[in-house]
Scaffold this motif. Structure first.
Motif, PDB file in Angstrom:
ATOM      1  N   GLY A  56      12.118  -9.021  -8.424  1.00 13.91           N
ATOM      2  CA  GLY A  56      11.767 -10.206  -7.661  1.00 13.91           C
ATOM      3  C   GLY A  56      12.221 -10.020  -6.230  1.00 13.91           C
ATOM      4  N   GLU A  57      13.020 -10.975  -5.733  1.00 12.30           N
ATOM      5  CA  GLU A  57      13.562 -10.864  -4.381  1.00 12.30           C
ATOM      6  C   GLU A  57      14.979 -10.314  -4.374  1.00 12.30           C
ATOM      7  OE1 GLU A  57      11.669 -11.377  -1.543  1.00 12.30           O
ATOM      8  OE2 GLU A  57      10.237 -11.308  -3.214  1.00 12.30           O
ATOM      9  N   ARG A  58      15.515  -9.983  -5.546  1.00 17.69           N
ATOM     10  CA  ARG A  58      16.865  -9.423  -5.618  1.00 17.69           C
ATOM     11  C   ARG A  58      16.829  -7.922  -5.322  1.00 17.69           C
ATOM     12  NH1 ARG A  58      16.405 -12.167 -10.320  1.00 17.69           N
ATOM     13  NH2 ARG A  58      16.593 -10.275 -11.556  1.00 17.69           N
ATOM     14  N   VAL A  59      17.848  -7.457  -4.626  1.00 15.18           N
ATOM     15  CA  VAL A  59      17.982  -6.043  -4.292  1.00 15.18           C
ATOM     16  C   VAL A  59      19.299  -5.541  -4.857  1.00 15.18           C
ATOM     17  CG1 VAL A  59      18.115  -4.324  -2.450  1.00 15.18           C
ATOM     18  CG2 VAL A  59      16.659  -6.354  -2.172  1.00 15.18           C
ATOM     19  N   ARG A  63      10.909  -2.275  -1.017  1.00 15.09           N
ATOM     20  CA  ARG A  63      10.463  -3.634  -0.706  1.00 15.09           C
ATOM     21  C   ARG A  63      10.707  -4.522  -1.917  1.00 15.09           C
ATOM     22  NH1 ARG A  63       7.008  -4.676   3.694  1.00 15.09           N
ATOM     23  NH2 ARG A  63       6.284  -2.798   4.788  1.00 15.09           N
ATOM     24  N   THR A  64      10.969  -5.785  -1.652  1.00 11.58           N
ATOM     25  CA  THR A  64      11.059  -6.762  -2.734  1.00 11.58           C
ATOM     26  C   THR A  64       9.651  -7.150  -3.167  1.00 11.58           C
ATOM     27  OG1 THR A  64      11.045  -8.689  -1.277  1.00 11.58           O
ATOM     28  CG2 THR A  64      13.186  -7.639  -1.698  1.00 11.58           C
ATOM     29  N   ALA A  65       9.568  -7.932  -4.237  1.00 11.88           N
ATOM     30  CA  ALA A  65       8.257  -8.359  -4.729  1.00 11.88           C
ATOM     31  C   ALA A  65       7.498  -9.159  -3.679  1.00 11.88           C
ATOM     32  CB  ALA A  65       8.429  -9.185  -6.000  1.00 11.88           C
ATOM     33  N   GLY A  66       8.222  -9.873  -2.831  1.00 10.92           N
ATOM     34  CA  GLY A  66       7.592 -10.662  -1.785  1.00 10.92           C
ATOM     35  C   GLY A  66       7.302  -9.885  -0.520  1.00 10.92           C
ATOM     36  N   GLY A  67       7.604  -8.575  -0.513  1.00  7.57           N
ATOM     37  CA  GLY A  67       7.301  -7.735   0.632  1.00  7.57           C
ATOM     38  C   GLY A  67       8.408  -7.585   1.645  1.00  7.57           C
ATOM     39  N   THR A  68       9.596  -8.113   1.377  1.00  8.82           N
ATOM     40  CA  THR A  68      10.701  -7.967   2.318  1.00  8.82           C
ATOM     41  C   THR A  68      11.168  -6.522   2.358  1.00  8.82           C
ATOM     42  OG1 THR A  68      11.426 -10.232   1.853  1.00  8.82           O
ATOM     43  CG2 THR A  68      13.008  -8.770   2.923  1.00  8.82           C
ATOM     44  N   GLY A 104       0.810  -1.204   0.000  1.00 11.46           N
ATOM     45  CA  GLY A 104       0.000   0.000   0.000  1.00 11.46           C
ATOM     46  C   GLY A 104       0.843   1.253   0.000  1.00 11.46           C
ATOM     47  N   PRO A 105       0.226   2.403   0.279  1.00  9.31           N
ATOM     48  CA  PRO A 105       0.988   3.658   0.290  1.00  9.31           C
ATOM     49  C   PRO A 105       1.872   3.761   1.530  1.00  9.31           C
ATOM     50  CG  PRO A 105      -1.314   4.058   0.834  1.00  9.31           C
ATOM     51  CD  PRO A 105      -1.216   2.612   0.463  1.00  9.31           C
ATOM     52  N   PHE A 106       2.967   4.514   1.392  1.00 14.95           N
ATOM     53  CA  PHE A 106       3.875   4.748   2.512  1.00 14.95           C
ATOM     54  C   PHE A 106       4.402   6.171   2.428  1.00 14.95           C
ATOM     55  CE2 PHE A 106       6.631   3.324  -0.923  1.00 14.95           C
ATOM     56  CZ  PHE A 106       7.674   4.243  -0.879  1.00 14.95           C
ATOM     57  N   VAL A 107       4.931   6.638   3.542  1.00 14.48           N
ATOM     58  CA  VAL A 107       5.566   7.950   3.588  1.00 14.48           C
ATOM     59  C   VAL A 107       6.685   7.895   4.616  1.00 14.48           C
ATOM     60  CG1 VAL A 107       3.851   8.773   5.254  1.00 14.48           C
ATOM     61  CG2 VAL A 107       5.224  10.426   4.003  1.00 14.48           C
ATOM     62  N   ARG A 144      19.742  -3.288   5.601  1.00 16.50           N
ATOM     63  CA  ARG A 144      19.179  -4.517   6.123  1.00 16.50           C
ATOM     64  C   ARG A 144      18.045  -4.939   5.206  1.00 16.50           C
ATOM     65  NH1 ARG A 144      17.517  -3.075  11.008  1.00 16.50           N
ATOM     66  NH2 ARG A 144      15.285  -3.035  10.523  1.00 16.50           N
ATOM     67  N   VAL A 145      18.162  -6.133   4.638  1.00 15.33           N
ATOM     68  CA  VAL A 145      17.131  -6.707   3.775  1.00 15.33           C
ATOM     69  C   VAL A 145      16.445  -7.800   4.586  1.00 15.33           C
ATOM     70  CG1 VAL A 145      16.615  -7.793   1.561  1.00 15.33           C
ATOM     71  CG2 VAL A 145      18.572  -6.232   1.764  1.00 15.33           C
ATOM     72  N   GLY A 146      15.254  -7.499   5.071  1.00 18.04           N
ATOM     73  CA  GLY A 146      14.638  -8.417   6.013  1.00 18.04           C
ATOM     74  C   GLY A 146      15.485  -8.479   7.271  1.00 18.04           C
ATOM     75  N   HIS A 147      16.043  -9.647   7.559  1.00 16.75           N
ATOM     76  CA  HIS A 147      16.906  -9.816   8.732  1.00 16.75           C
ATOM     77  C   HIS A 147      18.382  -9.951   8.344  1.00 16.75           C
ATOM     78  CE1 HIS A 147      13.406 -10.226  11.290  1.00 16.75           C
ATOM     79  NE2 HIS A 147      12.915 -11.146  10.479  1.00 16.75           N
ATOM     80  N   VAL A 148      18.698  -9.711   7.063  1.00 18.45           N
ATOM     81  CA  VAL A 148      20.063  -9.889   6.566  1.00 18.45           C
ATOM     82  C   VAL A 148      20.717  -8.518   6.386  1.00 18.45           C
ATOM     83  CG1 VAL A 148      21.500 -10.853   4.739  1.00 18.45           C
ATOM     84  CG2 VAL A 148      19.379 -12.011   5.403  1.00 18.45           C
ATOM     85  N   ALA A 149      21.933  -8.347   6.903  1.00 17.48           N
ATOM     86  CA  ALA A 149      22.652  -7.083   6.808  1.00 17.48           C
ATOM     87  C   ALA A 149      23.772  -7.186   5.780  1.00 17.48           C
ATOM     88  CB  ALA A 149      23.228  -6.700   8.169  1.00 17.48           C
TER      89      ALA A 149
END
Length: 714
Positions: free
Chosen positions: A382-385, A343-348, A297-300, A362-367
């Protein structure tokens, strides 16, 4: 005082001016379709052509999508004032199609030309004009390409892409000081948020910024060379004064006949108990630093006036209510990372992480790995950043995080790299020591290239890459190509920027290296140093200028000079000049005011001499509020120290500069005159913060050399 400018302008200065700092012919503004098949970009026709066109790269070939010459010209005569301002904030050097936006699949592209909105399909066919209710700014198609939102005279409207019918008013300004859908000066210039409206993924709503400038001080910019031309009023929030009032609204298009309007309920301030204490505390959320939509959804993202707290908020699309997602704090200031939040496509979630003096992610819990200084997030596939980061401050590389195999560097050659992403395609935009290239990678392997048409400088930079002194100051030393060691001593010219956010001493070709080498060919040893306050070397290095914008950077220039002279005994430290533009000009003035024992002449262009005259977000970040910490502004400004000048000084300034206004130079010149200190002033009528007029830009370089040679001894 008058200065004597040679009538003859040699080849390189003319080339430098004609090519607008070698920016013409360089492709940019890349958009990659989600399937990776299509790449859109803008580029002028050659290294000296000033008109930008819209191009498509597909199936290994380039194809012209839109040429302004076939659409009635470049439209420069009719560009709306809001578009001129947007281009200045974006540092655009060309005319024509300097920006565009696409639908979700990059099938339709829209752009403004002289206030008119045009559209073109990437699948083929001629561009067509979309009728609008008035001169348009920042047109953007809906995700499915069926509608275009645009701003005209401060109002946000939406129209059908195909034929311009059903032109609907979404939000009208309630007064002359209000706009919808546009950015304000501080957000665009100092925060980096150039946009003011964002489509929802389904195309049924827009998140829109409403900006009220009524509280912001009104300044007037005049052109003394044209007394018949009325002054141009600008709203400029100088340090310590009121900012524009920015609010966000959700406009739902399903309301008939009037769209539903839902205010976004942003908290008034952060929690004072969780806010870092400091010399000056203001916990009000005054800055909207980022906004948009993602899969949730929307964010700020909002930031406090004192910039020590930033909060990411999720917005309820039905009610406008917000809830906190992440909160960042810093005792100096919260540094804003371009491209974050994401966010990634999966919401991370992808958020900034500062740890052990390193700005990472930090991507999810990964630094990100230890020691990797993150510069910007480029996007997700996708899930790539994908992001840019530095292991060594003289290089910036493209990296990718993939949950399957962790962190991996994409760019290989030494240099400064960035990229655009779509599907399995990466458009790698690279500046290496050998020049500029744009490579299209598919599946991680080269699949083609996009032509760079920029001219090759008439002088070839040949810097020695140095690490100088106890602080290992990254520097470049340019010596004349004709010089032989031991054949005589060379006067030294320091040519830094050395300000926040920009580096020059990097392993990459750039216009600044060519200019430094040209000055070297005139008989100088030219030293370029990135000192404390510049990016890529950790938070402590970056925040060393907190409370004092001059002392540490100036000391770094002095230390680099002395360390270079120890290595190169032919450098004549009895003849040392310094030149610079913007912050570099500010540093040059500070050098001859406070260290005349080291520096013997200075040239300063567009220098901010009075820190109270620069904008709120930029200046208060470093110095706090001027009413609370006036001593920070006193020691960081030049006006109080005009009486210290004992060395030759040339001041230059564009009279149309709305970033560092010409009042900085005029007030400092007046202070010098009042103190009885001789100096020279070179006015640049009609010039903004970027000097683009060919005759002015070329003569400017020659005037600098003439002044320095006379001041230091030819």
């Amino acid at each position: 005082m008058n200065i004597h400018v040679r009538l003859h302008v040699p080849g390189f200065p003319r080339q430098f001016a004609r090519t607008r700092r070698f920016s013409l012919g360089v492709p940019g503004g890349f958009t990659v379709s989600p399937d990776g098949d299509r790449v859109l970009f803008v580029r002028t026709g050659s290294g000296s052509d000033t008109v930008a066109r819209l191009w498509l790269y597909e199936d290994g070939k380039e194809r012209l999508l839109a040429d302004p010459s076939g659409l009635g010209g470049d439209g420069e005569e009719d560009v709306p004032e809001a578009e001129r301002v947007r281009r200045e904030r974006d540092r655009a050097t060309a005319t024509g199609v300097v920006g565009y936006a696409t639908d979700r699949h990059a099938r339709v592209a829209v752009f403004a030309l002289g206030g008119a909105v045009w559209a073109v399909r990437t699948g083929g066919g001629a561009p067509w004009r979309i009728p609008t209710a008035g001169p348009a700014v920042d047109p953007r198609p809906s995700p499915d390409g069926s509608l275009v939102a645009y701003v005209t005279e401060g109002a946000l409207r939406v129209v059908r892409t195909e034929d311009g019918t059903e032109d609907r008013l979404l939000a009208a300004p309630e007064g002359p000081d209000v706009t919808y859908g546009l950015s304000d000066h501080v957000s665009a210039e100092s925060i980096g948020r150039l946009r003011g409206h964002w489509w929802s993924p389904d195309g049924d709503a827009l998140l829109v910024a409403r900006t009220d400038h009524a509280r912001v001080g009104r300044w007037y910019l005049a052109d003394p060379a044209d007394p018949a031309k009325p002054p141009r009023p600008v709203r400029y929030p100088a340090a310590g004064t009121a900012n524009a009032e920015v609010s966000l609204h959700l406009l739902r298009l399903d309301g008939k006949p009037k769209p539903a309007r839902i205010p976004v309920r942003i908290p008034a301030r952060t929690d004072p108990d969780a806010h870092p204490s400091g010399e000056w505390t203001d916990t009000r959320f005054e800055y909207v630093t980022a906004a948009g939509w993602d899969g949730s959804g929307p964010f700020v993202e909002v930031q406090t006036r004192d910039q020590r707290s930033a909060e990411l908020l999720a917005v309820d699309p039905d009610t406008g209510a917000t809830r906190p997602l992440a909160h960042r704090r810093d005792r100096a200031w919260v540094e804003l990372t371009p491209g974050v939040p994401a966010r990634t496509a999966g919401g991370t979630p992808v958020v900034t992480l500062v740890r052990d003096d390193v700005r990472g992610l930090r991507v999810g819990h990964v630094a990100t790995p230890p020691g990797l200084q993150v510069r910007a997030v480029l996007g997700t596939a996708g899930e790539r950043v994908y992001f840019t980061a530095s292991e060594d401050p003289t290089e910036v590389h493209v990296w990718v995080y993939d949950p399957a195999d962790g962190f991996r560097r994409v760019s290989r050659e030494p240099g400064v790299h960035t990229a655009a992403i779509g599907g399995d395609t990466v458009v790698l935009d690279s500046r290496t020591p050998d020049g500029r290239t744009v490579t299209v990678l598919r599946g991680g392997k080269p699949a083609g290239s996009i032509a760079v048409l920029a001219e090759t400088p008439l002088v070839t930079p040949r810097p020695a890459h140095l690490s100088l002194g106890a602080r290992k100051l990254r520097s470049h030393l340019h010596l004349p190509s004709w010089y032989e060691p031991g054949s005589g001593r060379l006067p030294v010219l320091l040519s830094p920027y050395a300000g926040h956010g920009i580096q020059l001493a990097v392993r990459a070709a750039g216009w600044y290296g060519a200019v430094a080498q040209w000055f070297a060919e005139q008989g100088f040893a030219v030293l370029v140093t990135d000192g404390r306050g510049t990016p890529g070397r950790g938070r402590a290095w970056e925040t060393a200028i907190h409370g004092d914008r001059l002392t540490a950077p100036l000391q770094d220039q002095v230390d680099a000079l002395h360390a270079a002279a120890e290595r190169y005994p032919d450098l004549d430290t009895d003849r040392v000049g310094i030149r610079g533009w913007s912050y570099g000009g500010y540093l040059a003035i500070g050098a001859v005011l406070h260290r005349p024992d080291v520096f013997h002449a200075a040239v300063a262009g567009a220098a901010p001499t009075d820190r109270r005259l620069y904008d709120t977000h930029w200046e208060e970040r470093f110095l706090g509020h001027p009413d609370v910490r006036p001593e920070n502004y006193e020691r960081s400004s030049h006006l109080p120290y005009a009486h210290l000048l004992t060395r030759p000084l040339l001041l230059m300034h564009g009279f149309a500069d709305d970033n560092v206004v010409v009042a900085h130079t005029l007030r400092f010149s007046a202070a010098l005159l009042a103190a009885g200190r001789p100096h020279s002033v070179l006015p640049l009528p009609g010039a903004t913060h970027r000097v683009t007029r060919e005759d002015v830009a070329s003569s400017q370089l020659v005037a600098e050399v003439d002044f320095l040679k006379r001041s230091l001894g030819d």
